[in-house]
Design a protein around this motif. Structure first.
Motif, short mmCIF file in Angstrom:
data_model
loop_
_atom_site.label_atom_id
_atom_site.label_comp_id
_atom_site.label_asym_id
_atom_site.label_seq_id
_atom_site.Cartn_x
_atom_site.Cartn_y
_atom_site.Cartn_z
N THR A 99 53.99 32.75 49.53
CA THR A 99 54.16 34.11 49.04
C THR A 99 53.31 35.03 49.91
OG1 THR A 99 54.21 35.48 47.04
CG2 THR A 99 52.27 34.06 47.33
N CYS A 100 53.60 36.31 49.85
CA CYS A 100 52.79 37.26 50.61
C CYS A 100 52.63 38.55 49.84
CB CYS A 100 53.38 37.52 52.00
SG CYS A 100 55.03 38.21 52.00
N SER A 101 51.56 39.25 50.16
CA SER A 101 51.24 40.53 49.53
C SER A 101 50.67 41.45 50.59
CB SER A 101 50.18 40.33 48.44
OG SER A 101 50.57 39.36 47.52
N ALA A 102 50.81 42.75 50.34
CA ALA A 102 50.21 43.73 51.25
C ALA A 102 48.69 43.69 51.10
CB ALA A 102 50.73 45.12 50.92
N ARG A 103 48.01 43.58 52.22
CA ARG A 103 46.54 43.56 52.17
C ARG A 103 46.01 44.83 51.51
NH1 ARG A 103 42.36 41.09 55.95
NH2 ARG A 103 40.45 41.94 55.10
N GLN A 104 46.66 45.94 51.78
CA GLN A 104 46.23 47.21 51.19
C GLN A 104 46.31 47.20 49.67
OE1 GLN A 104 47.51 50.87 53.51
NE2 GLN A 104 48.85 49.30 54.38
N ALA A 105 47.25 46.44 49.12
CA ALA A 105 47.36 46.36 47.66
C ALA A 105 46.11 45.72 47.06
CB ALA A 105 48.62 45.58 47.26
N TYR A 106 45.57 44.71 47.74
CA TYR A 106 44.33 44.09 47.27
C TYR A 106 43.20 45.12 47.27
CZ TYR A 106 46.33 39.38 47.50
OH TYR A 106 47.08 38.27 47.29
N GLU A 107 43.16 45.93 48.33
CA GLU A 107 42.11 46.94 48.44
C GLU A 107 42.25 48.00 47.35
OE1 GLU A 107 42.59 48.21 52.50
OE2 GLU A 107 41.96 46.24 53.25
N VAL A 108 43.46 48.52 47.16
CA VAL A 108 43.70 49.55 46.14
C VAL A 108 43.35 49.03 44.75
CG1 VAL A 108 45.52 50.87 44.98
CG2 VAL A 108 45.44 50.81 47.47
N GLU A 109 43.75 47.78 44.48
CA GLU A 109 43.52 47.21 43.15
C GLU A 109 42.16 46.51 43.02
OE1 GLU A 109 47.09 44.90 42.60
OE2 GLU A 109 48.26 46.71 42.21
N LYS A 110 41.37 46.60 44.08
CA LYS A 110 40.01 46.02 44.10
C LYS A 110 40.01 44.54 43.68
CE LYS A 110 37.65 50.44 43.30
NZ LYS A 110 38.49 51.17 44.16
N GLU A 111 40.95 43.80 44.27
CA GLU A 111 41.06 42.37 44.02
C GLU A 111 40.63 41.60 45.26
OE1 GLU A 111 44.63 40.68 42.44
OE2 GLU A 111 45.06 42.47 41.28
N ALA A 112 40.03 40.45 45.04
CA ALA A 112 39.64 39.58 46.16
C ALA A 112 40.89 38.92 46.75
CB ALA A 112 38.67 38.50 45.67
N LEU A 113 40.85 38.69 48.04
CA LEU A 113 41.95 37.97 48.69
C LEU A 113 41.96 36.53 48.18
CD1 LEU A 113 41.72 39.14 52.41
CD2 LEU A 113 43.13 40.07 50.58
N PRO A 114 43.14 35.90 48.17
CA PRO A 114 43.19 34.49 47.77
C PRO A 114 42.40 33.62 48.74
CG PRO A 114 45.31 35.22 48.66
CD PRO A 114 44.43 36.42 48.58
N GLU A 115 41.95 32.48 48.26
CA GLU A 115 41.18 31.56 49.10
C GLU A 115 41.77 30.17 49.01
OE1 GLU A 115 36.99 31.59 48.37
OE2 GLU A 115 36.92 33.77 48.22
#
Length: 149
Positions: free
Chosen positions: A46-62
């Motif tokens: 799956t993929c997500s926009a990196r900017q969406a993580y920033e806007v929603e203040k979520e950590a990137l998956p690990e």
């Protein structure tokens, strides 16, 4: 995490050492269909926009983290474990990765059309800038367990 997901997680790990962290979520579009693709072993990425993580203040998956995939009713469908995370420009995602997302006819063209539309809408909705070279967080995962309920 809702109570059903918590019970499913606890039940799966009963008698075994349970990892500390788990997230529960559904795929944004067609959660039932996407959960079924995961459960059938067709969808392994799956993929997500990196900017969406920033806007929603979520950590990137690990790598190594577990996730409970929810269906459209927010019921737990399966457990997955992240095996790879790469940040790649949208216009550099490979045909192989697009196929691993398991959607439509599995072609790169289908993936591209669907994802352009999705990211344009998401950018407008949550407030980031869409571009064809924006960074995507591309995640691969393995199916750990399918909820029998």
């Amino acid at each position: 995490m809702n109570e059903q997901a918590k019970e499913y997680w606890d039940s799966y790990w009963k008698g075994k050492e349970k990892p500390d962290n788990v997230k529960a979520w559904s795929f944004g579009t067609a959660p039932d269909r996407m959960a079924r693709l995961v459960m059938d072993g067709i969808k392994t990425a799956t993929c997500s926009a990196r900017q969406a993580y920033e806007v929603e203040k979520e950590a990137l998956p690990e790598v190594g983290e577990y996730n409970i995939i929810l269906n459209g009713e927010d019921e737990p469908a399966a457990i997955i474990r992240t095996t790879e995370v790469e940040v790649i420009p949208f216009n550099e995602v490979t045909e192989e990765f697009a196929r691993a997302e398991g959607e439509g006819d599995l072609s790169y063209q289908h993936w591209l059309e669907v994802h352009k539309k999705f990211y344009k809408n998401e950018a407008e909705e949550i407030g980031y800038e869409y571009s064809e070279d924006m960074d995507l967080v591309c995640e691969r995962f393995q199916l750990v367990h399918v909820n029998p309920d």
